[in-house]
Design a protein around this motif. Structure first.
Motif, PDB file in Angstrom:
ATOM      1  N   TYR A 178       0.825  -1.208   0.000  1.00 42.57           N
ATOM      2  CA  TYR A 178       0.000   0.000   0.000  1.00 42.57           C
ATOM      3  C   TYR A 178       0.863   1.264   0.000  1.00 42.57           C
ATOM      4  N   PHE A 179       1.757   1.369   0.972  1.00 41.54           N
ATOM      5  CA  PHE A 179       2.608   2.558   1.061  1.00 41.54           C
ATOM      6  C   PHE A 179       3.652   2.582  -0.063  1.00 41.54           C
ATOM      7  N   TRP A 180       4.173   1.421  -0.407  1.00 43.73           N
ATOM      8  CA  TRP A 180       5.154   1.342  -1.486  1.00 43.73           C
ATOM      9  C   TRP A 180       4.559   1.851  -2.796  1.00 43.73           C
ATOM     10  N   SER A 181       3.372   1.381  -3.171  1.00 43.69           N
ATOM     11  CA  SER A 181       2.777   1.767  -4.450  1.00 43.69           C
ATOM     12  C   SER A 181       2.324   3.223  -4.444  1.00 43.69           C
ATOM     13  N   TYR A 182       1.853   3.715  -3.288  1.00 44.19           N
ATOM     14  CA  TYR A 182       1.440   5.120  -3.216  1.00 44.19           C
ATOM     15  C   TYR A 182       2.633   6.047  -3.392  1.00 44.19           C
ATOM     16  N   GLU A 183       3.716   5.770  -2.679  1.00 45.10           N
ATOM     17  CA  GLU A 183       4.889   6.644  -2.768  1.00 45.10           C
ATOM     18  C   GLU A 183       5.555   6.547  -4.141  1.00 45.10           C
ATOM     19  N   TRP A 184       5.533   5.350  -4.742  1.00 44.73           N
ATOM     20  CA  TRP A 184       6.071   5.210  -6.098  1.00 44.73           C
ATOM     21  C   TRP A 184       5.261   6.042  -7.078  1.00 44.73           C
ATOM     22  N   ALA A 185       3.926   5.932  -7.005  1.00 41.81           N
ATOM     23  CA  ALA A 185       3.065   6.687  -7.915  1.00 41.81           C
ATOM     24  C   ALA A 185       3.204   8.189  -7.692  1.00 41.81           C
ATOM     25  N   GLN A 187       5.802   9.809  -6.524  1.00 40.65           N
ATOM     26  CA  GLN A 187       7.097  10.239  -7.037  1.00 40.65           C
ATOM     27  C   GLN A 187       7.080  10.304  -8.563  1.00 40.65           C
ATOM     28  N   ALA A 188       6.364   9.388  -9.200  1.00 41.11           N
ATOM     29  CA  ALA A 188       6.360   9.300 -10.660  1.00 41.11           C
ATOM     30  C   ALA A 188       5.474  10.354 -11.310  1.00 41.11           C
ATOM     31  N   PHE A 189       4.368  10.720 -10.651  1.00 36.87           N
ATOM     32  CA  PHE A 189       3.362  11.533 -11.339  1.00 36.87           C
ATOM     33  C   PHE A 189       3.135  12.933 -10.772  1.00 36.87           C
ATOM     34  N   THR A 190       3.683  13.257  -9.619  1.00 36.19           N
ATOM     35  CA  THR A 190       3.485  14.590  -9.067  1.00 36.19           C
ATOM     36  C   THR A 190       4.784  15.378  -9.123  1.00 36.19           C
ATOM     37  N   SER A 191       4.643  16.704  -9.069  1.00 39.05           N
ATOM     38  CA  SER A 191       5.823  17.575  -9.077  1.00 39.05           C
ATOM     39  C   SER A 191       5.522  18.830  -8.278  1.00 39.05           C
ATOM     40  N   ALA A 192       6.579  19.542  -7.906  1.00 34.85           N
ATOM     41  CA  ALA A 192       6.425  20.760  -7.121  1.00 34.85           C
ATOM     42  C   ALA A 192       5.737  21.857  -7.913  1.00 34.85           C
ATOM     43  N   GLU A 193       5.707  21.753  -9.249  1.00 36.20           N
ATOM     44  CA  GLU A 193       5.101  22.787 -10.081  1.00 36.20           C
ATOM     45  C   GLU A 193       3.595  22.612 -10.228  1.00 36.20           C
ATOM     46  N   ASP A 194       3.031  21.548  -9.719  1.00 37.15           N
ATOM     47  CA  ASP A 194       1.594  21.318  -9.841  1.00 37.15           C
ATOM     48  C   ASP A 194       0.806  22.382  -9.092  1.00 37.15           C
ATOM     49  N   SER A 195      -0.300  22.826  -9.691  1.00 36.58           N
ATOM     50  CA  SER A 195      -1.212  23.716  -8.983  1.00 36.58           C
ATOM     51  C   SER A 195      -1.926  22.934  -7.894  1.00 36.58           C
ATOM     52  N   ASP A 196      -2.628  23.635  -7.003  1.00 37.58           N
ATOM     53  CA  ASP A 196      -3.357  22.957  -5.919  1.00 37.58           C
ATOM     54  C   ASP A 196      -4.368  21.972  -6.479  1.00 37.58           C
ATOM     55  N   ARG A 197      -5.063  22.391  -7.548  1.00 39.16           N
ATOM     56  CA  ARG A 197      -6.067  21.494  -8.147  1.00 39.16           C
ATOM     57  C   ARG A 197      -5.392  20.283  -8.783  1.00 39.16           C
TER      58      ARG A 197
END
Length: 308
Positions: A178-185, A187-197
């Motif tokens: 559960y935690f492994w797949s969440y943190e992997w996803a 790390q792979a799909f989010t970035s600091a440049e993302d807006s709040d939405r």
């Protein structure tokens, strides 16, 4: 109490409220037994109407999880975060806002998740037992409280932990993934440049992904766990004709509870390998929805509670 305790508690309660109707269907599919050679069929509209003919049926078995799953989730996240910080005492340069000591070391993430899953045993074992027996019952008078009371009167504290062994293994393996797949996803799909939405949507997608991965990894164990914990509700009648037709194995099974290994072997021998994946479809839908909401609530609560 710490921020992760309350964030875990509230996210767990939210997940149960959203996911219980689908969890009810999943449990009944897992616990149902077919005769050898009989193919499972999709439930008809009349069949569903018979099982879910009242609005209250859709929340059957929800009382125990609502009262306890918030606490279970709080224990889960607190133990996970504390274990991970012990495994990685130095802050990582790439911080996760919900786990400030999180390194990108997936072996440690899995280990911390497994430890957190084991820590939930004291709450999860009796909760799962009461929930499953309540959900599988077709009596309108059956409630979580009546199930718990009857178990306590008949078997005491030990009875509430029936099936606890397979439950603890399922939770350790499942929460590791559960935690492994969440943190992997994440790390792979989010970035600091993302807006709040954008961040909120991606967190929900990562949470849903983690839920599906988790249940896919442990579903056969969950099927066995459900059958172990609900077998008391399925006594096998032994009339004169049935006794002549049944094997010695089935006659023994009718007079006593089967062990986890006996349940698994009997299920495979009578229904084949597919029995261990019965209900996985509806479970995956539920897992995606529940965990998408649960992780979104958790991350939002952590940000809110950690504000100066």
């Amino acid at each position: 109490m710490s921020a992760d305790f309350w964030a875990g508690y509230l996210s767990g309660a939210a997940g149960i409220l959203i996911g219980n109707p689908l969890d009810l269907i999943k449990t009944r599919l897992q616990a149902s037994k077919l005769s050898p050679g009989v193919e499972p069929t999709a439930p008809s509209s009349q069949g569903l109407k018979g099982h879910f003919d009242r609005a209250g049926t859709l929340v059957r078995g929800a009382t125990a999880p609502i009262l306890t799953y918030g606490a279970l989730n709080a224990i889960l996240f607190v133990t996970y975060n504390r274990t991970l910080s012990l495994l990685s005492p130095s802050p990582s340069p790439q911080l996760n806002p919900s786990t400030p000591y999180l390194p990108l070391d997936y072996a440690k993430i899995f280990s911390a998740g497994a430890a957190a899953g084991l820590a939930t045993f004291l709450v999860s074992a009796p909760t799962e037992l009461i929930k499953c027996r309540t959900q599988i019952s077709t009596s309108a008078s059956t409630t979580s409280f009546s199930i718990a009371r009857d178990i306590w009167r008949a078997e005491g504290l030990r009875g509430l932990y029936y099936g606890g062994g397979i439950t603890s293994i399922r939770d350790a393996v499942g929460y590791g993934f559960y935690f492994w797949s969440y943190e992997w996803a994440k790390q792979a799909f989010t970035s600091a440049e993302d807006s709040d939405r954008q961040a909120a949507v991606k967190i929900m997608l990562c949470g849903g992904f983690a839920g599906v991965v988790t249940w896919a990894s442990i579903f056969p164990m969950d099927v066995v766990k459900t059958r172990v914990q609900t077998q008391v509700l399925h006594p096998q009648g032994i009339g004169e004709e049935a006794a002549l037709l049944q094997s010695e194995h089935h006659r023994i099974a009718a007079s006593r509870r089967l062990s986890t290994f006996e349940i698994a072997r009997q299920a495979y021998q009578t229904e084949g390998g597919r029995v261990f994946f019965r209900g996985l479809g509806i479970c995956s839908v539920r897992a995606f929805i529940v965990n998408a909401v649960q992780w979104a609530v958790y991350e939002w609560m952590m940000k809110l509670l950690q504000q100066p």
